[in-house]
Design a protein around this motif. Sequence first.
Motif, PDB file in Angstrom:
ATOM      1  N   ALA A   1     -18.578  18.850   1.143  1.00 18.16           N
ATOM      2  CA  ALA A   1     -16.811  19.462   1.363  1.00 18.16           C
ATOM      3  C   ALA A   1     -16.081  18.819  -0.230  1.00 18.16           C
ATOM      4  O   ALA A   1     -15.773  20.061  -0.996  1.00 18.16           O
ATOM      5  CB  ALA A   1     -16.717  18.070   2.378  1.00 18.16           C
ATOM      6  N   LEU A   2     -16.266  18.666  -0.586  1.00 14.18           N
ATOM      7  CA  LEU A   2     -15.548  17.760  -1.998  1.00 14.18           C
ATOM      8  C   LEU A   2     -16.063  18.486  -3.047  1.00 14.18           C
ATOM      9  O   LEU A   2     -15.526  19.621  -3.986  1.00 14.18           O
ATOM     10  CB  LEU A   2     -15.504  16.456  -2.362  1.00 14.18           C
ATOM     11  CG  LEU A   2     -14.799  14.846  -1.741  1.00 14.18           C
ATOM     12  CD1 LEU A   2     -15.901  13.669  -1.984  1.00 14.18           C
ATOM     13  CD2 LEU A   2     -12.890  15.455  -2.072  1.00 14.18           C
TER      14      LEU A   2
ATOM     15  N   GLN B   1      -8.555  15.083   3.032  1.00 12.84           N
ATOM     16  CA  GLN B   1      -7.654  14.225   3.176  1.00 12.84           C
ATOM     17  C   GLN B   1      -8.120  13.264   4.181  1.00 12.84           C
ATOM     18  O   GLN B   1      -9.376  13.228   4.457  1.00 12.84           O
ATOM     19  CB  GLN B   1      -6.646  14.871   4.027  1.00 12.84           C
ATOM     20  CG  GLN B   1      -6.000  16.375   2.939  1.00 12.84           C
ATOM     21  CD  GLN B   1      -4.473  17.029   3.454  1.00 12.84           C
ATOM     22  OE1 GLN B   1      -4.134  16.195   4.819  1.00 12.84           O
ATOM     23  NE2 GLN B   1      -4.759  17.805   3.138  1.00 12.84           N
ATOM     24  N   ASP B   2      -7.746  11.799   3.664  1.00 22.53           N
ATOM     25  CA  ASP B   2      -7.406  10.450   4.348  1.00 22.53           C
ATOM     26  C   ASP B   2      -8.036  11.001   6.532  1.00 22.53           C
ATOM     27  O   ASP B   2      -7.073  11.557   6.403  1.00 22.53           O
ATOM     28  CB  ASP B   2      -7.088   9.163   4.350  1.00 22.53           C
ATOM     29  CG  ASP B   2      -7.329   9.163   3.179  1.00 22.53           C
ATOM     30  OD1 ASP B   2      -8.130   9.266   2.619  1.00 22.53           O
ATOM     31  OD2 ASP B   2      -6.099   8.383   2.585  1.00 22.53           O
TER      32      ASP B   2
ATOM     33  N   ALA C   1     -20.312  23.758   4.112  1.00 23.72           N
ATOM     34  CA  ALA C   1     -20.053  22.615   5.015  1.00 23.72           C
ATOM     35  C   ALA C   1     -18.550  22.656   6.321  1.00 23.72           C
ATOM     36  O   ALA C   1     -18.184  23.780   5.918  1.00 23.72           O
ATOM     37  CB  ALA C   1     -19.730  21.919   3.983  1.00 23.72           C
ATOM     38  N   ALA C   2     -18.095  21.731   7.056  1.00 17.83           N
ATOM     39  CA  ALA C   2     -17.749  21.982   8.237  1.00 17.83           C
ATOM     40  C   ALA C   2     -16.722  20.758   8.453  1.00 17.83           C
ATOM     41  O   ALA C   2     -17.153  19.472   7.967  1.00 17.83           O
ATOM     42  CB  ALA C   2     -18.301  22.546  10.131  1.00 17.83           C
ATOM     43  N   VAL C   3     -15.342  21.210   8.273  1.00 15.00           N
ATOM     44  CA  VAL C   3     -13.811  19.265   7.766  1.00 15.00           C
ATOM     45  C   VAL C   3     -13.803  19.576   9.394  1.00 15.00           C
ATOM     46  O   VAL C   3     -13.035  20.857   9.740  1.00 15.00           O
ATOM     47  CB  VAL C   3     -13.405  20.152   6.945  1.00 15.00           C
ATOM     48  CG1 VAL C   3     -12.485  19.008   7.129  1.00 15.00           C
ATOM     49  CG2 VAL C   3     -14.170  19.790   5.875  1.00 15.00           C
ATOM     50  N   PHE C   4     -13.730  19.021   9.745  1.00 14.89           N
ATOM     51  CA  PHE C   4     -13.106  19.032  10.929  1.00 14.89           C
ATOM     52  C   PHE C   4     -11.360  18.211  11.270  1.00 14.89           C
ATOM     53  O   PHE C   4     -11.199  16.466  10.844  1.00 14.89           O
ATOM     54  CB  PHE C   4     -13.297  18.147  12.436  1.00 14.89           C
ATOM     55  CG  PHE C   4     -14.339  19.446  12.909  1.00 14.89           C
ATOM     56  CD1 PHE C   4     -14.142  20.133  13.487  1.00 14.89           C
ATOM     57  CD2 PHE C   4     -15.779  18.697  11.787  1.00 14.89           C
ATOM     58  CE1 PHE C   4     -15.333  21.068  13.937  1.00 14.89           C
ATOM     59  CE2 PHE C   4     -16.359  19.529  12.708  1.00 14.89           C
ATOM     60  CZ  PHE C   4     -16.676  21.103  13.027  1.00 14.89           C
ATOM     61  N   ARG C   5     -10.291  17.802  11.262  1.00 14.96           N
ATOM     62  CA  ARG C   5      -8.953  17.183  10.755  1.00 14.96           C
ATOM     63  C   ARG C   5      -8.083  17.700  12.288  1.00 14.96           C
ATOM     64  O   ARG C   5      -8.258  18.728  12.687  1.00 14.96           O
ATOM     65  CB  ARG C   5      -7.911  18.224   9.632  1.00 14.96           C
ATOM     66  CG  ARG C   5      -6.887  17.331   9.508  1.00 14.96           C
ATOM     67  CD  ARG C   5      -6.085  18.407   8.022  1.00 14.96           C
ATOM     68  NE  ARG C   5      -7.218  18.085   7.162  1.00 14.96           N
ATOM     69  CZ  ARG C   5      -6.629  18.585   6.033  1.00 14.96           C
ATOM     70  NH1 ARG C   5      -5.518  19.199   5.861  1.00 14.96           N
ATOM     71  NH2 ARG C   5      -7.883  18.786   5.033  1.00 14.96           N
TER      72      ARG C   5
ATOM     73  N   LYS D   1     -15.422  13.231  -7.982  1.00 14.64           N
ATOM     74  CA  LYS D   1     -13.588  13.678  -7.538  1.00 14.64           C
ATOM     75  C   LYS D   1     -13.880  12.364  -6.831  1.00 14.64           C
ATOM     76  O   LYS D   1     -12.241  11.652  -6.590  1.00 14.64           O
ATOM     77  CB  LYS D   1     -13.124  14.627  -6.199  1.00 14.64           C
ATOM     78  CG  LYS D   1     -13.413  16.146  -7.686  1.00 14.64           C
ATOM     79  CD  LYS D   1     -13.083  16.657  -6.466  1.00 14.64           C
ATOM     80  CE  LYS D   1     -12.977  18.130  -6.833  1.00 14.64           C
ATOM     81  NZ  LYS D   1     -13.020  19.939  -6.037  1.00 14.64           N
ATOM     82  N   LEU D   2     -14.416  11.841  -6.382  1.00  8.20           N
ATOM     83  CA  LEU D   2     -14.668  10.559  -4.927  1.00  8.20           C
ATOM     84  C   LEU D   2     -13.932   9.194  -6.109  1.00  8.20           C
ATOM     85  O   LEU D   2     -13.725   8.207  -5.791  1.00  8.20           O
ATOM     86  CB  LEU D   2     -15.951  10.282  -4.778  1.00  8.20           C
ATOM     87  CG  LEU D   2     -15.890   9.759  -3.044  1.00  8.20           C
ATOM     88  CD1 LEU D   2     -14.752  10.630  -1.780  1.00  8.20           C
ATOM     89  CD2 LEU D   2     -17.401  10.015  -2.251  1.00  8.20           C
TER      90      LEU D   2
END
Lengths: 401, 401
Positions: free
Chosen positions: B94-95, B102-103, B162-166, B259-260
């Motif tokens: 994702a990055l 985000q956290d 990539a999948a991101v869940f927030r 980035k991390l």
Amino acid sequence: MIDLEILKELSLRTPTKIVLLVLDGLGGLPHPNTGQTELETAHKPNLDRLAAEGVCGLLVPVSSGITPGSGPGHLALFGYDPIRYTVGRGVLEALGLDFDLQDGDVAARCNYCTVDESGVITDRRAGRIPSEKNAELCRKLREIRIDGTEIFILPGKEHRFAAVFRGKGLGGEVADTDPQKVGLKPKEAVPLSPAGARTAEVINEFIARARAVLAGSHPANMILFRGISQRPNLPRMSEVFKLNPAAIASYPMYRGLAKLVGMKVLDTGSTFADELKTLGAHWAEHDYFYVHYKATDTAGEDGDFARKVHAIEEADALIPKILALNPDVLVVTGDHSTPAILKGHSWHPVPVVVHSKYCRKGGTKEFSEKACAGGSLGRIRAADLMPIAMANALKLEKFGA
Amino acid sequence: MIDLEILKELSLRTPTKIVLLVLDGLGGLPHPNTGQTELETAHKPNLDRLAAEGVCGLLVPVSSGITPGSGPGHLALFGYDPIRYTVGRGVLEALGLDFDLQDGDVAARCNYCTVDESGVITDRRAGRIPSEKNAELCRKLREIRIDGTEIFILPGKEHRFAAVFRGKGLGGEVADTDPQKVGLKPKEAVPLSPAGARTAEVINEFIARARAVLAGSHPANMILFRGISQRPNLPRMSEVFKLNPAAIASYPMYRGLAKLVGMKVLDTGSTFADELKTLGAHWAEHDYFYVHYKATDTAGEDGDFARKVHAIEEADALIPKILALNPDVLVVTGDHSTPAILKGHSWHPVPVVVHSKYCRKGGTKEFSEKACAGGSLGRIRAADLMPIAMANALKLEKFGA
């Protein structure tokens, strides 16, 4: 690095003898004109012979890339993880001046310095005043009284002295007052934890009084405090290694460090020949001798390549005097590298040779950084050296059944 | 490996510059016909010159015998103990797709795959569909809504996205749904701790809905989830090392990793020449540059020995462009070995050369696995490289007095 608790269980008292010769700041870097390091440049037949007969390697004093101070560098050679066991500079200095530091005492390494009318530092070392002047000024500082606190002022060489404060409620650590630069005023003493609050108060009061006492003593008209600290509780070498260890060192800091791990510090003269005379005189009394040779480091710190080469040659010439005593194990190494081209301590691993009947010699032909990098001992943590020396002296039992 | 807390205290901001060139998957194994590794086979005069002028050794990325993924391999090179600091693959992906993670966000690396009528996987990569098709399908997946959860679908190359869940209550880690083999059905998403319970529910619901959405999109008619994870809280390089670091990498994962640890990721083209143009263009702005070269690894993964040799030669030819910038410290190494004969990452230690004015060169004649095994740097943990680079750039203060 194995835990000291395990070494304590494995170590044996035997009649065999170990000598650790520390050539301070031994490791170097190539001279730009010749491509040879100080050690490679020196004529050192005795060290080369040790390297050929013994096993060589490189010691990493603290961790890769880390430049050690003399404290961590030496603690590692004595077998103590220098990251776990740390010693404040004030403590080292006070011990090295033969002060009988007690638990709870707070010690600082101090400098006389020069300040201008507005209190700004113009010379952090007060023009390196003669030691006699230092002693005279210390006598004046001794007249300062602070209620509830006993104060000891210990003159050192040139502009250096140590101050020790003893009394109820003096604890913890306090930040340096030395700003490390000219053009600034000395800092206030600030506690690094609540336990240091009273200590900081006492030190600030002492400094204010000292400023008044020294007002007419230009260039030594002010003082700076560094390494304000208390004696750490290190396991003694007699407990961990079952040794009866002795230290032969002419410089205060190294004697102090040796005391901290419980070595008996022998009286000695200021030359390497004096130190080796002391070694011979006390040979029967101890089973471990730490012998410190300072000239290599001093020359390196001064950036004097040729003088460092010469210092190595001078040490080399006297090594037969150690061999004549027939130690079971002779280790020669440094507490860190001090390459002349860097004019200071460095991170580079330090050449080491372990010479004993059972060392499994590795075919190294000479004692140098490059040869040691290819040595059979490999590149090891300096704190691993002590178990290796103990093993070579047949002073360690088997681990596990 | 020294603790980052200690490095934080010792590190200094200085004008000196460090370049870390990572030739991905650099280390190799001998070709059965010639007995020479990829590195030994390649004509690489510039790497050989660096080896002769610098100090060589072998890096152990994680621990002896352990084959690292790209994440641990790189974290170690950046100075972070890869066992202590772990990063999920979903997070990296994702990055790397320039997503502002985000956290608390949960990220997964996903593949489109092919399943038959009974739901059994017949191709884990859906015939490596074109990236354009991938983007089109991702637009469809974006229409899926799950109450209380924001969903981000980020198309990658070929079959990857990539999948991101927030959302509230999304925590912890969840096991992969990819069974890693054809002939099996995708697994259910299962939480690896109670904190991941809601996350697993959401992912299972998403997959069920995606299956329906993709029903007519053979060969990309199903999806697999891997590396479901949250962003770890790594100390930033600017805090630990007081550097202003930049990353030059054309592949998403490496940009993500950079980035991390707080590197600025510079825009760059896809070739090594492009990357070095970027390096030159931003030379004045940063004091640490991580430059990533992917071709060595790709060739190794494909089992193409000759192509890996060629990739090494291509990188070698451009190294003078880095040297022309006159970095104070140039380090060339890999994040792991990728021997062509193994067609994948391996556990073998990775050749490294550290080139600087103060590196204490070790007389190595060429840059190869064998020569590096005899190098003066020895065999060290990869995470020890960063303190060594910092030391060579004179960016570390002395430890202890």
